[in-house]
Design a protein around this motif. Structure first.
Motif, PDB file in Angstrom:
ATOM      1  N   GLY A  61       8.445  -3.457   7.832  1.00 40.09           N
ATOM      2  CA  GLY A  61       7.692  -2.220   7.626  1.00 40.09           C
ATOM      3  C   GLY A  61       7.266  -1.568   8.934  1.00 40.09           C
ATOM      4  N   TYR A  93      -4.893  -2.112  12.103  1.00 46.89           N
ATOM      5  CA  TYR A  93      -3.941  -1.537  11.168  1.00 46.89           C
ATOM      6  C   TYR A  93      -2.500  -1.754  11.640  1.00 46.89           C
ATOM      7  CZ  TYR A  93      -1.765   1.674   7.937  1.00 46.89           C
ATOM      8  OH  TYR A  93      -0.978   2.199   6.946  1.00 46.89           O
ATOM      9  N   PRO A  94      -1.664  -2.372  10.784  1.00 49.07           N
ATOM     10  CA  PRO A  94      -0.256  -2.570  11.135  1.00 49.07           C
ATOM     11  C   PRO A  94       0.470  -1.244  11.072  1.00 49.07           C
ATOM     12  CG  PRO A  94      -0.656  -3.310   8.889  1.00 49.07           C
ATOM     13  CD  PRO A  94      -1.976  -2.838   9.418  1.00 49.07           C
ATOM     14  N   THR A  95       0.889  -0.731  12.209  1.00 51.58           N
ATOM     15  CA  THR A  95       1.322   0.662  12.287  1.00 51.58           C
ATOM     16  C   THR A  95       2.831   0.817  12.395  1.00 51.58           C
ATOM     17  OG1 THR A  95      -0.747   1.115  13.446  1.00 51.58           O
ATOM     18  CG2 THR A  95       0.957   2.825  13.544  1.00 51.58           C
ATOM     19  N   GLY A  96       3.392   1.533  11.432  1.00 47.88           N
ATOM     20  CA  GLY A  96       4.792   1.930  11.481  1.00 47.88           C
ATOM     21  C   GLY A  96       4.825   3.418  11.744  1.00 47.88           C
ATOM     22  N   GLY A  97       4.916   4.198  10.645  1.00 48.02           N
ATOM     23  CA  GLY A  97       4.849   5.660  10.765  1.00 48.02           C
ATOM     24  C   GLY A  97       3.428   6.157  10.959  1.00 48.02           C
ATOM     25  N   GLY A  98       2.452   5.299  10.681  1.00 48.71           N
ATOM     26  CA  GLY A  98       1.056   5.617  10.971  1.00 48.71           C
ATOM     27  C   GLY A  98       0.287   6.342   9.883  1.00 48.71           C
ATOM     28  N   THR A  99       0.927   6.555   8.733  1.00 47.51           N
ATOM     29  CA  THR A  99       0.276   7.337   7.676  1.00 47.51           C
ATOM     30  C   THR A  99      -1.109   6.803   7.318  1.00 47.51           C
ATOM     31  OG1 THR A  99       2.487   7.331   6.744  1.00 47.51           O
ATOM     32  CG2 THR A  99       0.806   8.480   5.495  1.00 47.51           C
ATOM     33  N   GLY A 100      -1.230   5.494   7.219  1.00 47.95           N
ATOM     34  CA  GLY A 100      -2.491   4.898   6.801  1.00 47.95           C
ATOM     35  C   GLY A 100      -3.583   5.059   7.840  1.00 47.95           C
ATOM     36  N   LYS A 149      -2.830   7.708   1.143  1.00 47.64           N
ATOM     37  CA  LYS A 149      -3.257   6.600   2.014  1.00 47.64           C
ATOM     38  C   LYS A 149      -4.716   6.759   2.447  1.00 47.64           C
ATOM     39  CE  LYS A 149       0.411   3.794   3.377  1.00 47.64           C
ATOM     40  NZ  LYS A 149       0.984   3.574   4.702  1.00 47.64           N
ATOM     41  N   CYS A 185      -1.243  -5.051   4.254  1.00 47.18           N
ATOM     42  CA  CYS A 185      -0.486  -3.932   3.692  1.00 47.18           C
ATOM     43  C   CYS A 185       0.477  -4.320   2.590  1.00 47.18           C
ATOM     44  CB  CYS A 185       0.261  -3.260   4.824  1.00 47.18           C
ATOM     45  SG  CYS A 185       0.953  -4.459   5.965  1.00 47.18           S
ATOM     46  N   PHE A 245       0.809  -1.219   0.000  1.00 45.32           N
ATOM     47  CA  PHE A 245       0.000   0.000   0.000  1.00 45.32           C
ATOM     48  C   PHE A 245       0.845   1.273   0.000  1.00 45.32           C
ATOM     49  CE2 PHE A 245      -0.854  -0.250   4.932  1.00 45.32           C
ATOM     50  CZ  PHE A 245       0.502  -0.069   5.185  1.00 45.32           C
ATOM     51  N   LYS A 246       2.157   1.127   0.069  1.00 50.04           N
ATOM     52  CA  LYS A 246       3.010   2.315  -0.014  1.00 50.04           C
ATOM     53  C   LYS A 246       2.801   3.043  -1.343  1.00 50.04           C
ATOM     54  CE  LYS A 246       5.492   2.663   3.794  1.00 50.04           C
ATOM     55  NZ  LYS A 246       5.039   1.488   4.560  1.00 50.04           N
ATOM     56  N   ASN A 268       9.643  -0.748   1.847  1.00 48.99           N
ATOM     57  CA  ASN A 268       8.614  -0.652   0.812  1.00 48.99           C
ATOM     58  C   ASN A 268       8.347   0.773   0.325  1.00 48.99           C
ATOM     59  OD1 ASN A 268       8.039  -3.453   0.635  1.00 48.99           O
ATOM     60  ND2 ASN A 268       6.935  -3.304   2.592  1.00 48.99           N
ATOM     61  N   GLU A 282       3.869  -7.830   8.411  1.00 50.14           N
ATOM     62  CA  GLU A 282       3.298  -6.673   9.112  1.00 50.14           C
ATOM     63  C   GLU A 282       1.821  -6.918   9.398  1.00 50.14           C
ATOM     64  OE1 GLU A 282       4.910  -6.462   6.252  1.00 50.14           O
ATOM     65  OE2 GLU A 282       6.781  -5.387   6.648  1.00 50.14           O
ATOM     66  N   TYR A 333       8.843 -11.011   1.083  1.00 53.25           N
ATOM     67  CA  TYR A 333       9.615 -11.480   2.236  1.00 53.25           C
ATOM     68  C   TYR A 333       9.985 -12.957   2.094  1.00 53.25           C
ATOM     69  CZ  TYR A 333       7.372  -7.252   3.883  1.00 53.25           C
ATOM     70  OH  TYR A 333       6.923  -5.971   3.983  1.00 53.25           O
TER      71      TYR A 333
HETATM   72  C1  LIG Z   1       5.119   1.040   5.707  1.00 54.94           C
HETATM   73  C2  LIG Z   1       4.478  -0.235   5.980  1.00 54.94           C
HETATM   74  C3  LIG Z   1       3.633  -0.384   7.093  1.00 54.94           C
HETATM   75  C4  LIG Z   1       3.346   0.748   8.049  1.00 54.94           C
HETATM   76  O1  LIG Z   1       2.524   1.703   7.427  1.00 54.94           O
HETATM   77  P1  LIG Z   1       2.308   3.137   8.047  1.00 54.94           P
HETATM   78  O2  LIG Z   1       1.085   3.668   7.395  1.00 54.94           O
HETATM   79  O3  LIG Z   1       3.514   3.946   7.727  1.00 54.94           O
HETATM   80  O4  LIG Z   1       2.136   2.962   9.507  1.00 54.94           O
HETATM   81  C5  LIG Z   1       3.039  -1.611   7.288  1.00 54.94           C
HETATM   82  N1  LIG Z   1       3.251  -2.632   6.443  1.00 54.94           N
HETATM   83  C6  LIG Z   1       4.038  -2.518   5.361  1.00 54.94           C
HETATM   84  C7  LIG Z   1       4.209  -3.689   4.452  1.00 54.94           C
HETATM   85  C8  LIG Z   1       4.678  -1.321   5.087  1.00 54.94           C
HETATM   86  O5  LIG Z   1       5.460  -1.228   4.019  1.00 54.94           O
END
Ligand SMILES: *Cc1c(COP(=O)(O)O)cnc(C)c1O
Length: 407
Positions: A300, A234-241, A213, A377, A109-110, A136, A349, A383
């Motif tokens: 991610g 929601y799998p959260t990294g930076g949280g944009t989504g 997003k 995502c 989804f990036k 990603n 993720e 992977y």
């Molecule tokens: C970037 C990423 C995330 C986290 O998304 P955010 O919206 O930045 O929190 C989760 N899963 C995958 C595969 C990603 O590439």
């Protein structure tokens, strides 16, 4: 095409900034894109949207470019929404769904966010972009930059999955591996800014990835006939989504497009190997501390500090949601569970969402008949090192004992 953007707004203190020109952050914190939603409602109808091609651009009036000619597209969106009867039953859920983002350009989804960021950079005449990435985002930026004829610079941790390294190089980006994490990569992008004059498309350091997003939320609403589910995992990294979807739901509500008042409870899913948002949520904080020694195969999600931490926390709390850290050691098991019960290519993720569902059902936080959606995502095929498994090898003509399988 008239754009409906009125201005940009600082997420930290509400300051208004001019749209239509290059903007980054305000006081080192992100910006929202604001629209004249009354004008959007007057000029876009649900019927119009439904007749347009199935890409993120069907919501054109809620997206930021001034000119259609600026759009840099690889046919991103609209991703399928799939009901998961067998996996749901296994988890104790009767109305369980996945929004499957694994089929988007570059397999994650990036592409939604980077499509929008590169489109806007293109509109502003930017010819050189740079990004620090957990993997990603770099792949997606490199693809869209290539599509736009821009020069791309990507900085990623040296142990980023091989496919992310190769996909960036294949798309012609200048790729650098960094002995460190994504924040250390970000330092290189910052350091090179003056000499290289590149535009930094880091998560939330420009206003438009959120808008890309956001379309995950617009699509979900449309696919569920403008009624939102009870819970979103929601799998959260930076949280944009997470942030972007919540923005989408609020815009739709303000436009009067939602058929019910029901807003979903937004759930942050992370691995215990890197769970800064879960820790901040549990401590009642709005800002998250740096997460030391971040380590997870869900690469991610390996984001130890997020510039939009307060936006993530606000979303979770406003929505009545929660934040869950799942066992790192079980991620592969949840990937295999989803793939074997449903055929969905769930990456590590999103596997944290399956784990979170298991945990929240057991805790009674999710009721068995609630409508629950998680976001897949990215494709598990990005992977291969996580998927890797021993398989039986046959010699030519070797006899097999079929009786072991019964009949
Ligand atoms: C970037 C990423 C995330 C986290 O998304 P955010 O919206 O930045 O929190 C989760 N899963 C995958 C595969 C990603 O590439």
């Amino acid at each position: 095409m008239t754009a409906y953007v009125t201005h940009l707004e600082s997420a930290i203190d509400g300051t208004h900034l001019e749209a239509g020109t290059i903007q980054t952050m305000h006081n080192d914190r992100p910006l929202w894109v604001r629209y004249d939603l009354d004008a959007v409602r007057d000029n876009m109808t649900k019927e119009m949207v439904q007749q347009r091609p199935a890409t993120i651009w069907r919501y054109r009036e809620l997206l930021p470019p001034e000119n259609d000619a600026s759009i840099v597209s690889l046919g991103e969106g609209m991703s399928p929404i799939l009901q998961l009867t067998r996996l749901g039953q296994h988890l104790g859920l009767s109305d369980f769904w996945v929004k499957d983002e694994s089929q988007l350009p570059t397999g994650t989804f990036k592409s939604r966010g980077l499509c929008m960021a590169v489109t806007m950079a293109h509109e502003f005449g930017i010819e050189r972009v740079a990004i620090p990435t957990a993997g990603n985002a770099g792949g997606a930026m490199a693809a869209y930059a290539a599509r736009a004829g821009m020069e791309a610079y990507v900085f990623m941790p040296a142990d980023t999955p091989a496919i992310n390294q190769y996909e960036c190089a294949m798309a012609g980006a200048h790729v650098y591996l960094v002995n460190g994490l994504i924040n250390d990569c970000g330092a290189f992008v910052k350091a090179g800014q003056a000499d290289m004059g590149w535009f930094d498309v880091s998560t939330l350091k420009e206003p438009y990835r959120i808008e890309g997003k956001k379309t995950m939320g617009l699509e979900l609403a449309e696919q569920f006939n403008w009624e939102l589910p009870d819970v979103i995992l929601y799998p959260t990294g930076g949280g944009t989504g997470l942030i972007g979807m919540w923005k989408a739901f609020n815009e739709l509500r303000e436009m009067g497009w939602l058929n019910s008042e029901n807003m979903p409870r937004m759930v942050v899913c992370q691995s215990e190997g890197c769970a800064p948002m879960v820790r901040a949520f549990e401590q009642g904080e709005r800002f998250a501390d740096f997460f030391e020694n971040a380590a997870t195969i869900a690469s991610g999600l390996r984001v130890p500090a997020a510039v939009g931490d307060f936006m993530i926390m606000d979303t979770v709390r406003e929505s009545g949601g929660t934040a869950v850290a799942v066992e790192e050691a079980r991620i592969r098991e949840w990937m295999a569970l989803a793939a074997s019960l449903e055929g969905v290519s769930v990456g590590p993720e999103a596997a944290t969402c399956v784990g979170a569902a298991e945990q929240l059902v057991a805790d009674g936080w999710i009721k068995p008949d609630e409508r629950v959606v998680f976001y897949n995502c990215g494709a598990s095929q990005k992977y291969p090192h996580v998927m890797a498994t021993e398989l039986p090898l046959l010699e030519k003509g070797q006899a097999i004992d079929w009786s072991q399988f019964g009949r």
